[in-house]
Write a protein that holds these residues in place. Structure first.
Motif, PDB file in Angstrom:
ATOM      1  N   ILE A 175       0.880  -1.526   0.045  1.00  0.00           N
ATOM      2  CA  ILE A 175       0.404   0.035   0.603  1.00  0.00           C
ATOM      3  C   ILE A 175       0.596   0.500   0.185  1.00  0.00           C
ATOM      4  CG2 ILE A 175      -1.318   1.495   1.245  1.00  0.00           C
ATOM      5  CD1 ILE A 175      -2.727  -1.792   2.471  1.00  0.00           C
ATOM      6  N   GLN A 176       0.990   2.061  -1.171  1.00  0.00           N
ATOM      7  CA  GLN A 176       1.285   3.447  -1.416  1.00  0.00           C
ATOM      8  C   GLN A 176       0.770   4.546  -0.180  1.00  0.00           C
ATOM      9  OE1 GLN A 176       3.645   3.818  -4.415  1.00  0.00           O
ATOM     10  NE2 GLN A 176       4.788   5.066  -3.778  1.00  0.00           N
ATOM     11  N   THR A 177       1.487   5.253   1.033  1.00  0.00           N
ATOM     12  CA  THR A 177       1.247   6.054   1.462  1.00  0.00           C
ATOM     13  C   THR A 177       1.651   7.351   1.400  1.00  0.00           C
ATOM     14  OG1 THR A 177       2.919   6.066   3.713  1.00  0.00           O
ATOM     15  CG2 THR A 177       1.022   4.293   3.296  1.00  0.00           C
ATOM     16  N   SER A 178       1.574   8.206   2.167  1.00  0.00           N
ATOM     17  CA  SER A 178       1.574   9.738   1.953  1.00  0.00           C
ATOM     18  C   SER A 178       3.001  10.322   2.136  1.00  0.00           C
ATOM     19  CB  SER A 178       0.735  10.465   2.174  1.00  0.00           C
ATOM     20  OG  SER A 178       0.262  10.701   3.190  1.00  0.00           O
ATOM     21  N   THR A 179       3.862   8.915   2.979  1.00  0.00           N
ATOM     22  CA  THR A 179       4.944   8.977   3.719  1.00  0.00           C
ATOM     23  C   THR A 179       6.412   9.192   2.397  1.00  0.00           C
ATOM     24  OG1 THR A 179       5.219   7.008   3.746  1.00  0.00           O
ATOM     25  CG2 THR A 179       3.791   8.722   5.702  1.00  0.00           C
ATOM     26  N   GLY A 180       5.667   8.759   1.589  1.00  0.00           N
ATOM     27  CA  GLY A 180       7.138   7.763   0.612  1.00  0.00           C
ATOM     28  C   GLY A 180       7.604   6.640   0.710  1.00  0.00           C
ATOM     29  N   ALA A 181       6.718   6.021   1.521  1.00  0.00           N
ATOM     30  CA  ALA A 181       7.437   4.509   1.996  1.00  0.00           C
ATOM     31  C   ALA A 181       5.983   3.885   1.787  1.00  0.00           C
ATOM     32  CB  ALA A 181       7.728   3.950   2.959  1.00  0.00           C
ATOM     33  N   THR A 182       5.579   2.272   1.393  1.00  0.00           N
ATOM     34  CA  THR A 182       5.140   1.363   1.368  1.00  0.00           C
ATOM     35  C   THR A 182       4.805   0.750   2.551  1.00  0.00           C
ATOM     36  OG1 THR A 182       5.950   0.108   0.663  1.00  0.00           O
ATOM     37  CG2 THR A 182       5.284   1.661  -1.075  1.00  0.00           C
ATOM     38  N   TRP A 183       3.651   0.334   3.320  1.00  0.00           N
ATOM     39  CA  TRP A 183       3.141  -0.612   3.794  1.00  0.00           C
ATOM     40  C   TRP A 183       2.874  -2.339   3.129  1.00  0.00           C
ATOM     41  CZ3 TRP A 183       3.856  -2.018   8.494  1.00  0.00           C
ATOM     42  CH2 TRP A 183       2.733  -2.260   9.376  1.00  0.00           C
ATOM     43  N   CYS A 184       3.644  -3.133   3.585  1.00  0.00           N
ATOM     44  CA  CYS A 184       3.707  -4.282   2.962  1.00  0.00           C
ATOM     45  C   CYS A 184       2.896  -5.513   4.405  1.00  0.00           C
ATOM     46  CB  CYS A 184       5.119  -4.500   2.949  1.00  0.00           C
ATOM     47  SG  CYS A 184       5.046  -6.766   2.606  1.00  0.00           S
ATOM     48  N   THR A 185       1.701  -5.841   3.345  1.00  0.00           N
ATOM     49  CA  THR A 185       0.965  -6.195   4.313  1.00  0.00           C
ATOM     50  C   THR A 185       0.401  -7.838   3.906  1.00  0.00           C
ATOM     51  OG1 THR A 185      -1.573  -6.507   5.843  1.00  0.00           O
ATOM     52  CG2 THR A 185      -0.761  -5.119   3.520  1.00  0.00           C
ATOM     53  N   ASN A 186       0.063  -8.954   4.789  1.00  0.00           N
ATOM     54  CA  ASN A 186      -1.288  -9.655   4.755  1.00  0.00           C
ATOM     55  C   ASN A 186       0.068 -10.912   3.680  1.00  0.00           C
ATOM     56  OD1 ASN A 186      -3.087 -11.233   4.149  1.00  0.00           O
ATOM     57  ND2 ASN A 186      -4.004 -10.627   2.059  1.00  0.00           N
ATOM     58  N   MET A 187       1.244 -10.792   4.057  1.00  0.00           N
ATOM     59  CA  MET A 187       2.330 -11.454   3.519  1.00  0.00           C
ATOM     60  C   MET A 187       1.967 -13.188   3.794  1.00  0.00           C
ATOM     61  SD  MET A 187       5.205 -12.500   2.099  1.00  0.00           S
ATOM     62  CE  MET A 187       5.919 -13.623   1.763  1.00  0.00           C
ATOM     63  N   HIS A 213       6.936   1.656  -9.216  1.00  0.00           N
ATOM     64  CA  HIS A 213       6.343   3.245  -8.512  1.00  0.00           C
ATOM     65  C   HIS A 213       6.358   4.569  -8.212  1.00  0.00           C
ATOM     66  CE1 HIS A 213       3.589   0.157  -9.932  1.00  0.00           C
ATOM     67  NE2 HIS A 213       2.397   1.261 -10.585  1.00  0.00           N
ATOM     68  N   SER A 214       7.971   5.181  -8.331  1.00  0.00           N
ATOM     69  CA  SER A 214       8.681   5.738  -7.739  1.00  0.00           C
ATOM     70  C   SER A 214       8.278   5.929  -5.458  1.00  0.00           C
ATOM     71  CB  SER A 214       7.662   6.882  -7.717  1.00  0.00           C
ATOM     72  OG  SER A 214       7.668   7.278  -9.193  1.00  0.00           O
ATOM     73  N   ALA A 215       8.310   4.348  -4.990  1.00  0.00           N
ATOM     74  CA  ALA A 215       8.151   4.696  -3.857  1.00  0.00           C
ATOM     75  C   ALA A 215       9.736   3.867  -3.322  1.00  0.00           C
ATOM     76  CB  ALA A 215       7.774   3.140  -2.892  1.00  0.00           C
ATOM     77  N   GLN A 216      10.112   5.260  -2.411  1.00  0.00           N
ATOM     78  CA  GLN A 216      11.251   4.727  -1.931  1.00  0.00           C
ATOM     79  C   GLN A 216      11.843   4.622  -0.167  1.00  0.00           C
ATOM     80  OE1 GLN A 216      13.231   9.283  -1.598  1.00  0.00           O
ATOM     81  NE2 GLN A 216      10.860   9.368  -2.019  1.00  0.00           N
ATOM     82  N   ALA A 217      10.726   3.381   0.108  1.00  0.00           N
ATOM     83  CA  ALA A 217      10.983   2.325   0.785  1.00  0.00           C
ATOM     84  C   ALA A 217      10.251   1.617   1.303  1.00  0.00           C
ATOM     85  CB  ALA A 217      11.557   3.284   2.774  1.00  0.00           C
ATOM     86  N   SER A 218       9.982   0.436   1.703  1.00  0.00           N
ATOM     87  CA  SER A 218       9.064  -0.263   2.384  1.00  0.00           C
ATOM     88  C   SER A 218       9.422  -0.510   3.723  1.00  0.00           C
ATOM     89  CB  SER A 218       9.065  -2.188   1.654  1.00  0.00           C
ATOM     90  OG  SER A 218       8.285  -3.268   2.283  1.00  0.00           O
ATOM     91  N   VAL A 219       7.531  -0.891   4.595  1.00  0.00           N
ATOM     92  CA  VAL A 219       7.828  -1.297   5.873  1.00  0.00           C
ATOM     93  C   VAL A 219       6.957  -1.741   6.160  1.00  0.00           C
ATOM     94  CG1 VAL A 219       6.940   0.261   8.155  1.00  0.00           C
ATOM     95  CG2 VAL A 219       7.947   1.523   6.585  1.00  0.00           C
ATOM     96  N   LEU A 220       7.392  -3.078   7.151  1.00  0.00           N
ATOM     97  CA  LEU A 220       6.089  -4.360   7.758  1.00  0.00           C
ATOM     98  C   LEU A 220       6.671  -3.948   8.672  1.00  0.00           C
ATOM     99  CD1 LEU A 220       7.861  -7.232   7.595  1.00  0.00           C
ATOM    100  CD2 LEU A 220       8.049  -6.217   5.120  1.00  0.00           C
ATOM    101  N   LEU A 221       4.943  -5.242   9.637  1.00  0.00           N
ATOM    102  CA  LEU A 221       5.656  -6.060  11.038  1.00  0.00           C
ATOM    103  C   LEU A 221       5.363  -7.391  10.647  1.00  0.00           C
ATOM    104  CD1 LEU A 221       3.281  -3.204  12.968  1.00  0.00           C
ATOM    105  CD2 LEU A 221       5.858  -4.086  13.760  1.00  0.00           C
ATOM    106  N   SER A 222       6.768  -8.174  11.298  1.00  0.00           N
ATOM    107  CA  SER A 222       6.720  -8.933  11.122  1.00  0.00           C
ATOM    108  C   SER A 222       6.285 -10.461  12.714  1.00  0.00           C
ATOM    109  CB  SER A 222       8.209  -9.956  10.514  1.00  0.00           C
ATOM    110  OG  SER A 222       8.724 -11.269  10.343  1.00  0.00           O
ATOM    111  N   SER A 223       5.723 -11.415  12.132  1.00  0.00           N
ATOM    112  CA  SER A 223       5.941 -12.487  13.676  1.00  0.00           C
ATOM    113  C   SER A 223       7.462 -12.852  13.466  1.00  0.00           C
ATOM    114  CB  SER A 223       4.195 -14.106  13.225  1.00  0.00           C
ATOM    115  OG  SER A 223       5.748 -14.616  11.862  1.00  0.00           O
TER     116      SER A 223
END
Length: 249
Positions: A175-187, A213-223
């Motif tokens: 999910i692209q966000t306004s921070t410039g980073a994407t949120w990785c989810t539902n893996m 798509h011009s994102a500059q980072a990816s962020v996620l939470l993991s088990s």
């Protein structure tokens, strides 16, 4: 490339997570001082409200708990984000004295998108762009079909499927966000197809498309059990989330 600090990663988490939970009913975020809140938009029937999530980063426990006490509708979680050198046991004990108990901890990872290793797997990874894929994904994940608009090329929400023949055996979303980073989810990789590199292949394709798509980072939470795979793709550990709930309901 954008250098993501923990504060930006936390904001990415809030913006992405609320978007991901809005499929069945709008899930909104609010900012009260240094505290982020995430909860359902107004409902006619209060019994249908999902649990709220209140996020604190570099916030005194008394401030976070006090803010939540003033603004919560009821049952809620606290999501406390710590940096790598913070003392998690000390923080946990502070919240315990305020009437909260620890439910779990989740590592917070960030990828700069500068170097993305090549990965191979027995599955073909595709971005969800066709109606047949939308229906196959819904069936595999046992959920209602996604809205048609998420398949558009310019959608901020991108879904990836791992296919073995006609069968969907894994998926992940960005999910692209306004921070410039994407949120990785539902893996997810189906149990019988794990340890074959399918999760890594999904992430590789997702990360390359994030960069495209011009994102500059990816962020996620993991088990903790799944955390071993992310550093092999270039993710670095940025912090830890403590998920806490009121000791008494």
């Amino acid at each position: 490339m954008l250098k993501i600090d923990v504060a930006t990663a936390v904001e990415t988490f809030v913006l992405g997570h609320t978007k991901s939970k809005s499929l069945t009913h709008p899930y909104e975020f609010l900012k009260i001082g240094p505290v982020w809140g995430m909860r359902d938009a107004d409902r006619k029937n209060p019994r249908l409200y999902r649990k709220e999530e209140w996020v604190g980063y570099q916030v005194a426990p008394e401030v976070l708990a006090g803010t939540v006490a003033q603004h919560t509708r009821g049952w809620h979680f606290l999501a406390i984000l710590l940096e790598n050198d913070d003392d998690a046991n000390f923080v946990r004990d502070q919240y315990k004295r305020l009437g909260y108990r620890l439910l779990s901890t989740e590592p917070l990872f960030v990828h700069s998108l500068q170097r993305i290793p090549r990965k191979t797997s027995p599955a073909k990874v595709v971005r969800l762009t066709h109606e047949s894929q939308r229906l196959a994904y819904a069936q595999a994940a046992r959920m209602a079909p996604l809205p048609v608009e998420v398949m558009a090329d310019d959608s901020p929400w991108r879904h990836y499927l791992a296919m073995v023949g006609p069968r969907v055996v894994g998926w992940v979303s960005s999910i692209q966000t306004s921070t410039g980073a994407t949120w990785c989810t539902n893996m997810v990789v189906r149990q019988e197809f794990r340890r074959q590199g399918i999760g890594s292949a999904l992430l590789e394709q997702m990360l390359r498309d994030d960069r495209k798509h011009s994102a500059q980072a990816s962020v996620l939470l993991s088990s903790h059990t799944g955390a071993w795979v992310y550093p092999t793709l270039g993710y670095t550990l940025a912090g830890m989330l403590l998920l806490m709930a009121p000791a008494k309901r």
